[in-house]
Design an enzyme around this catalytic site. Structure first.
Site, short mmCIF file in Angstrom:
data_model
loop_
_atom_site.label_atom_id
_atom_site.label_comp_id
_atom_site.label_asym_id
_atom_site.label_seq_id
_atom_site.Cartn_x
_atom_site.Cartn_y
_atom_site.Cartn_z
N ALA A 1 50.67 32.24 48.73
CA ALA A 1 49.52 31.35 48.64
C ALA A 1 49.67 30.53 47.37
O ALA A 1 50.37 30.95 46.44
CB ALA A 1 48.23 32.18 48.60
N GLY B 1 51.68 35.53 50.44
CA GLY B 1 51.22 34.87 51.67
C GLY B 1 52.37 34.40 52.55
O GLY B 1 52.19 34.24 53.76
N GLU C 1 53.32 37.38 54.53
CA GLU C 1 52.21 37.63 55.47
C GLU C 1 52.26 36.65 56.65
O GLU C 1 51.97 37.02 57.79
CB GLU C 1 50.88 37.53 54.71
CG GLU C 1 50.74 38.68 53.71
CD GLU C 1 49.61 38.47 52.71
OE1 GLU C 1 49.62 37.45 51.99
OE2 GLU C 1 48.71 39.31 52.67
N GLU D 1 51.47 40.33 44.71
CA GLU D 1 50.12 39.94 44.28
C GLU D 1 49.61 40.75 43.09
O GLU D 1 48.87 40.22 42.25
CB GLU D 1 49.12 40.08 45.46
CG GLU D 1 49.29 39.02 46.53
CD GLU D 1 50.28 39.40 47.61
OE1 GLU D 1 51.05 40.37 47.44
OE2 GLU D 1 50.30 38.72 48.65
N1 CAA Z 1 52.02 28.86 44.23
C1 CAA Z 1 52.12 27.66 43.59
N2 CAA Z 1 53.26 27.19 43.07
C2 CAA Z 1 54.34 27.97 43.18
C3 CAA Z 1 54.32 29.21 43.84
C4 CAA Z 1 53.09 29.65 44.37
N3 CAA Z 1 52.97 30.81 45.05
N4 CAA Z 1 55.56 29.75 43.78
C5 CAA Z 1 56.32 28.88 43.14
N5 CAA Z 1 55.60 27.80 42.77
C6 CAA Z 1 56.06 26.61 42.05
C7 CAA Z 1 56.29 26.92 40.58
O1 CAA Z 1 55.08 26.87 39.85
C8 CAA Z 1 57.26 25.83 40.20
O2 CAA Z 1 56.53 24.63 40.03
P1 CAA Z 1 56.88 23.66 38.77
O3 CAA Z 1 58.30 23.21 39.03
O4 CAA Z 1 55.89 22.54 38.94
O5 CAA Z 1 56.74 24.46 37.55
C9 CAA Z 1 58.10 25.65 41.47
O6 CAA Z 1 57.33 26.23 42.51
C10 CAA Z 1 59.43 26.39 41.41
O7 CAA Z 1 59.17 27.76 41.05
P2 CAA Z 1 59.85 28.49 39.80
O8 CAA Z 1 60.20 27.51 38.73
O9 CAA Z 1 58.98 29.64 39.42
O10 CAA Z 1 61.21 28.98 40.49
P3 CAA Z 1 62.06 30.27 40.10
O11 CAA Z 1 63.34 30.14 40.87
O12 CAA Z 1 62.14 30.45 38.64
O13 CAA Z 1 61.23 31.52 40.69
C11 CAA Z 1 59.90 32.68 42.32
C12 CAA Z 1 61.02 31.62 42.07
C13 CAA Z 1 60.40 34.07 41.92
C14 CAA Z 1 59.59 32.65 43.81
C15 CAA Z 1 58.66 32.30 41.47
O14 CAA Z 1 58.35 30.94 41.72
C16 CAA Z 1 57.44 33.11 41.78
O15 CAA Z 1 57.36 34.24 41.34
N6 CAA Z 1 56.48 32.53 42.53
C17 CAA Z 1 55.23 33.17 42.79
C18 CAA Z 1 55.38 34.24 43.86
C19 CAA Z 1 54.05 34.93 44.06
O16 CAA Z 1 53.48 35.52 43.16
N7 CAA Z 1 53.54 34.86 45.31
C20 CAA Z 1 52.27 35.44 45.66
C21 CAA Z 1 51.17 34.44 45.45
S1 CAA Z 1 49.57 35.15 45.63
C22 CAA Z 1 49.36 35.34 47.29
O17 CAA Z 1 50.21 34.99 48.09
C23 CAA Z 1 48.06 35.98 47.68
C24 CAA Z 1 47.95 36.26 49.12
O18 CAA Z 1 48.41 37.26 49.61
C25 CAA Z 1 47.20 35.35 49.98
#
Ligand code: CAA
Length: 274
Positions: free
Chosen positions: A79, A124, A127, A147
């Site tokens: 998400a 998400g 999911e 999460e």
């Molecule tokens: N939401 C919004 N933006 C996201 C995102 C997310 N879930 N995941 C990645 N991005 C964005 C980053 O902010 C980044 O944007 P900028 O270039 O503007 O800074 C861009 O995508 C590239 O990401 P990274 O620079 O972080 O890339 P990386 O290769 O270093 O890492 C990753 C990749 C490990 C996937 C890392 O991006 C990450 O940990 N992302 C979040 C994953 C996460 O926590 N997902 C769960 C979200 S909560 C959820 O989903 C709740 C639910 O169940 C409904």
């Protein structure tokens, strides 16, 4: 908003965040927000819902749907975290409802949907993949429910569908730790049904599967999905009744009469989807 070619657009109608292409009997739905690793913003969820509604209203000759993420780094990285930053508890719950509605629409679509994962399927994103009928993935893929790292819990069905997919103990371990599975482990635990070297092989393999499905009676495939989805997590007695009702409904179809007649007459069936 949906353009003439079935592309759901966002951001003022200019930037397509979800694309729908129909190619013969296969539909490809692409989540196209690679700069944010295809994160599910409210806009992406709306666009997905719109495309799924369109497929539901007009499946045409389709035999299956591939759900893919654009950009080659992620299926969906979760998400959208920035969209959740300032939400109130009630708005948080609405976000979860939004994701659940999309997952439910995928499950209600009477066509098989294959999640084609190439890269991250996190939160998400996992999911969303779990709401599909099965998951194919490349070597480069990683899966997890991270999460808890954010002080959140899965909100788009992870606590419901992940235990069904991999068993309750492993689901708990994954949700409590937030650790990621590589594709080897994902195949071993039954989360991914087939692995591929790269994206090209993944899409070719998924298209082949849709072709195989397309040889069968689409009425029967749709009924089987209805029963499998409806029965998931229900007691045996309830699941059994759903199967009996589905079996009854198969006898209402011309395809069932044709399929059985063709077998008895030792010829190929000519299914019409009725
Ligand atoms: N939401 C919004 N933006 C996201 C995102 C997310 N879930 N995941 C990645 N991005 C964005 C980053 O902010 C980044 O944007 P900028 O270039 O503007 O800074 C861009 O995508 C590239 O990401 P990274 O620079 O972080 O890339 P990386 O290769 O270093 O890492 C990753 C990749 C490990 C996937 C890392 O991006 C990450 O940990 N992302 C979040 C994953 C996460 O926590 N997902 C769960 C979200 S909560 C959820 O989903 C709740 C639910 O169940 C409904």
């Amino acid at each position: 908003m949906t353009s003439d070619d079935g592309t759901a657009t966002g951001e003022g109608g200019t930037a397509p965040v979800v694309r729908l292409e129909r190619d013969g009997r296969t539909a490809v739905v692409t989540i196209d927000r690679p700069k944010a690793l295809n994160a599910l913003s409210p806009e992406v969820l709306d666009a997905l819902a719109e495309v799924i509604a369109e497929l539901t209203a007009d499946p045409g000759e389709l035999a299956g749907v591939l759900l893919v993420g654009a950009g080659g780094r992620a299926f969906v990285a979760g998400a959208d975290i920035s969209a959740m930053a300032g939400l109130t508890p009630d708005e948080g719950a609405q976000t979860a409802e939004h994701g659940h509605a999309v997952a439910a629409a995928i499950e209600a679509l009477p066509l098989p949907v294959i999640a084609c994962v190439d890269g991250y399927a996190l939160g998400g994103g996992l999911e969303l993949a779990l709401a599909c009928d099965f998951i194919y993935a490349t070597e480069a893929s990683r899966f997890g429910q991270p999460e808890v790292h954010l002080g959140l819990i899965p909100g788009f069905g992870g606590t419901v569908r992940l235990p069904r997919a991999v068993g309750p103990a492993l689901a708990k371990e994954l949700i409590y730790t937030g650790r990621q599975l590589d594709v080897d482990e994902a195949v071993r635990v039954g989360l991914v049904t087939r692995r591929f070297d790269d994206r090209e092989a993944l899409l070719a393999g998924a298209r082949e599967t849709v072709q195989l499905i397309g040889r069968n009676a689409s009425t029967a495939v749709g009924l089987a999905k209805r029963v499998l989805v409806g029965a998931a997590g229900t007691p045996t007695a309830t699941a059994t009744l759903l199967e009996i009702e589905g079996f009854r409904d198969a006898f209402r179809t011309e395809d069932m009469r044709e399929g059985v007649a063709a077998f008895l007459e030792k010829r190929e069936p000519d299914f019409t989807g009725r």
